[in-house]
Design a protein around this motif. Structure first.
Motif, PDB file in Angstrom:
ATOM      1  N   ASP A  24      39.721  39.001  49.720  1.00  0.00           N
ATOM      2  CA  ASP A  24      40.614  39.153  50.730  1.00  0.00           C
ATOM      3  C   ASP A  24      42.088  39.158  50.250  1.00  0.00           C
ATOM      4  O   ASP A  24      43.037  39.723  50.735  1.00  0.00           O
ATOM      5  CB  ASP A  24      40.534  38.040  51.840  1.00  0.00           C
ATOM      6  N   ILE A  25      42.461  38.276  49.200  1.00  0.00           N
ATOM      7  CA  ILE A  25      43.774  37.842  48.684  1.00  0.00           C
ATOM      8  C   ILE A  25      44.231  38.863  47.987  1.00  0.00           C
ATOM      9  O   ILE A  25      45.380  39.292  47.919  1.00  0.00           O
ATOM     10  CB  ILE A  25      43.966  36.449  48.347  1.00  0.00           C
ATOM     11  N   MET A  26      43.284  39.119  46.705  1.00  0.00           N
ATOM     12  CA  MET A  26      43.732  39.778  45.676  1.00  0.00           C
ATOM     13  C   MET A  26      43.488  41.308  45.798  1.00  0.00           C
ATOM     14  O   MET A  26      44.195  42.299  45.201  1.00  0.00           O
ATOM     15  CB  MET A  26      42.890  39.440  44.585  1.00  0.00           C
ATOM     16  N   LYS A  27      42.953  42.071  46.695  1.00  0.00           N
ATOM     17  CA  LYS A  27      42.579  43.364  47.001  1.00  0.00           C
ATOM     18  C   LYS A  27      42.391  43.955  46.055  1.00  0.00           C
ATOM     19  O   LYS A  27      43.333  44.859  45.359  1.00  0.00           O
ATOM     20  CB  LYS A  27      43.818  43.878  47.709  1.00  0.00           C
ATOM     21  N   PRO A  28      41.129  44.013  45.213  1.00  0.00           N
ATOM     22  CA  PRO A  28      40.870  45.067  43.932  1.00  0.00           C
ATOM     23  C   PRO A  28      41.155  46.298  44.229  1.00  0.00           C
ATOM     24  O   PRO A  28      40.925  46.957  45.366  1.00  0.00           O
ATOM     25  CB  PRO A  28      39.533  44.484  43.571  1.00  0.00           C
ATOM     26  N   VAL A  29      41.693  47.163  43.317  1.00  0.00           N
ATOM     27  CA  VAL A  29      41.757  48.553  43.042  1.00  0.00           C
ATOM     28  C   VAL A  29      40.617  49.001  42.330  1.00  0.00           C
ATOM     29  O   VAL A  29      39.739  48.415  41.857  1.00  0.00           O
ATOM     30  CB  VAL A  29      43.265  48.895  42.426  1.00  0.00           C
ATOM     31  N   LYS A  30      40.562  50.330  42.502  1.00  0.00           N
ATOM     32  CA  LYS A  30      39.410  51.282  41.884  1.00  0.00           C
ATOM     33  C   LYS A  30      39.046  50.702  40.507  1.00  0.00           C
ATOM     34  O   LYS A  30      37.935  50.516  40.207  1.00  0.00           O
ATOM     35  CB  LYS A  30      39.757  52.821  42.058  1.00  0.00           C
ATOM     36  N   GLU A  31      40.140  50.497  39.643  1.00  0.00           N
ATOM     37  CA  GLU A  31      39.728  50.373  38.103  1.00  0.00           C
ATOM     38  C   GLU A  31      39.236  48.813  38.194  1.00  0.00           C
ATOM     39  O   GLU A  31      38.387  48.737  37.337  1.00  0.00           O
ATOM     40  CB  GLU A  31      41.190  50.263  37.438  1.00  0.00           C
ATOM     41  N   ASP A  32      39.638  47.882  39.028  1.00  0.00           N
ATOM     42  CA  ASP A  32      39.065  46.479  38.933  1.00  0.00           C
ATOM     43  C   ASP A  32      37.490  46.668  39.223  1.00  0.00           C
ATOM     44  O   ASP A  32      36.803  46.084  38.801  1.00  0.00           O
ATOM     45  CB  ASP A  32      39.892  45.785  39.814  1.00  0.00           C
ATOM     46  N   TRP A  33      37.130  47.610  40.556  1.00  0.00           N
ATOM     47  CA  TRP A  33      35.679  47.538  40.720  1.00  0.00           C
ATOM     48  C   TRP A  33      34.945  48.186  39.679  1.00  0.00           C
ATOM     49  O   TRP A  33      33.880  47.757  39.423  1.00  0.00           O
ATOM     50  CB  TRP A  33      35.724  48.502  42.084  1.00  0.00           C
ATOM     51  N   ALA A  34      35.375  49.110  39.005  1.00  0.00           N
ATOM     52  CA  ALA A  34      34.943  49.731  37.593  1.00  0.00           C
ATOM     53  C   ALA A  34      34.494  48.530  36.905  1.00  0.00           C
ATOM     54  O   ALA A  34      33.274  48.507  36.245  1.00  0.00           O
ATOM     55  CB  ALA A  34      35.576  50.743  37.302  1.00  0.00           C
ATOM     56  N   LYS A  35      35.479  47.735  36.460  1.00  0.00           N
ATOM     57  CA  LYS A  35      35.256  46.650  35.421  1.00  0.00           C
ATOM     58  C   LYS A  35      34.229  45.600  36.041  1.00  0.00           C
ATOM     59  O   LYS A  35      33.592  45.104  35.304  1.00  0.00           O
ATOM     60  CB  LYS A  35      36.701  46.032  35.134  1.00  0.00           C
ATOM     61  N   VAL A  36      34.243  45.463  37.298  1.00  0.00           N
ATOM     62  CA  VAL A  36      33.283  44.657  37.967  1.00  0.00           C
ATOM     63  C   VAL A  36      31.836  45.325  37.634  1.00  0.00           C
ATOM     64  O   VAL A  36      30.906  44.309  37.396  1.00  0.00           O
ATOM     65  CB  VAL A  36      33.508  44.113  39.560  1.00  0.00           C
ATOM     66  N   MET A  37      31.558  46.358  38.137  1.00  0.00           N
ATOM     67  CA  MET A  37      30.346  47.073  38.013  1.00  0.00           C
ATOM     68  C   MET A  37      29.837  47.114  36.480  1.00  0.00           C
ATOM     69  O   MET A  37      28.850  46.751  36.267  1.00  0.00           O
ATOM     70  CB  MET A  37      30.489  48.381  38.594  1.00  0.00           C
ATOM     71  N   GLU A  38      30.945  47.420  35.603  1.00  0.00           N
ATOM     72  CA  GLU A  38      30.590  47.331  34.173  1.00  0.00           C
ATOM     73  C   GLU A  38      29.927  46.070  33.838  1.00  0.00           C
ATOM     74  O   GLU A  38      29.029  45.592  33.131  1.00  0.00           O
ATOM     75  CB  GLU A  38      31.650  47.575  33.270  1.00  0.00           C
ATOM     76  N   ASN A  39      30.645  44.921  34.383  1.00  0.00           N
ATOM     77  CA  ASN A  39      30.111  43.572  34.099  1.00  0.00           C
ATOM     78  C   ASN A  39      28.852  43.284  34.415  1.00  0.00           C
ATOM     79  O   ASN A  39      27.925  42.575  34.089  1.00  0.00           O
ATOM     80  CB  ASN A  39      31.176  42.466  34.641  1.00  0.00           C
TER      81      ASN A  39
END
Length: 101
Positions: A24-39
């Motif tokens: 809610d606070i940090m609002k991940p962007v598309k690139e962040d989600w890609a890194k999360v998915m990789e992890n």
């Protein structure tokens, strides 16, 4: 005298609340989600990024919406209807082909 330290018992609900607050606070962007998915893939998870970013709540309305879309795009043949009606009858429901349409 210092204030008494309060201890919290961490559990799945606590972890979920912390993660939701971070999102809610940090609002991940598309690139962040890609890194999360990789992890997550490195940890063995196989769901899609879409499932993570926009999860579907599989309630009655979601199932009905999907079923209606399938029926509109690809209605069953007469033979398929017979097989479908046998399956639902085995679950205790009785329909005629015209009632289901």
């Amino acid at each position: 005298m210092p204030p008494k330290r309060l201890l919290h018992s961490w559990n799945a609900e606590t972890h979920e609340d912390v993660l939701i607050a971070l999102l809610d606070i940090m609002k991940p962007v598309k690139e962040d989600w890609a890194k999360v998915m990789e992890n997550l893939r490195e940890k063995g998870y196989t769901f899609s990024e879409g499932a993570l970013v926009n999860p579907t709540v599989w309630d009655h309305d979601a199932h009905l919406t999907l079923l209606q879309a399938v029926m509109s795009e690809n209605p069953p043949t007469a033979d398929e209807w017979e097989r479908i009606l046998k399956r639902v009858e085995a679950k205790g429901y009785r329909y005629t082909p015209s009632a289901a349409m």
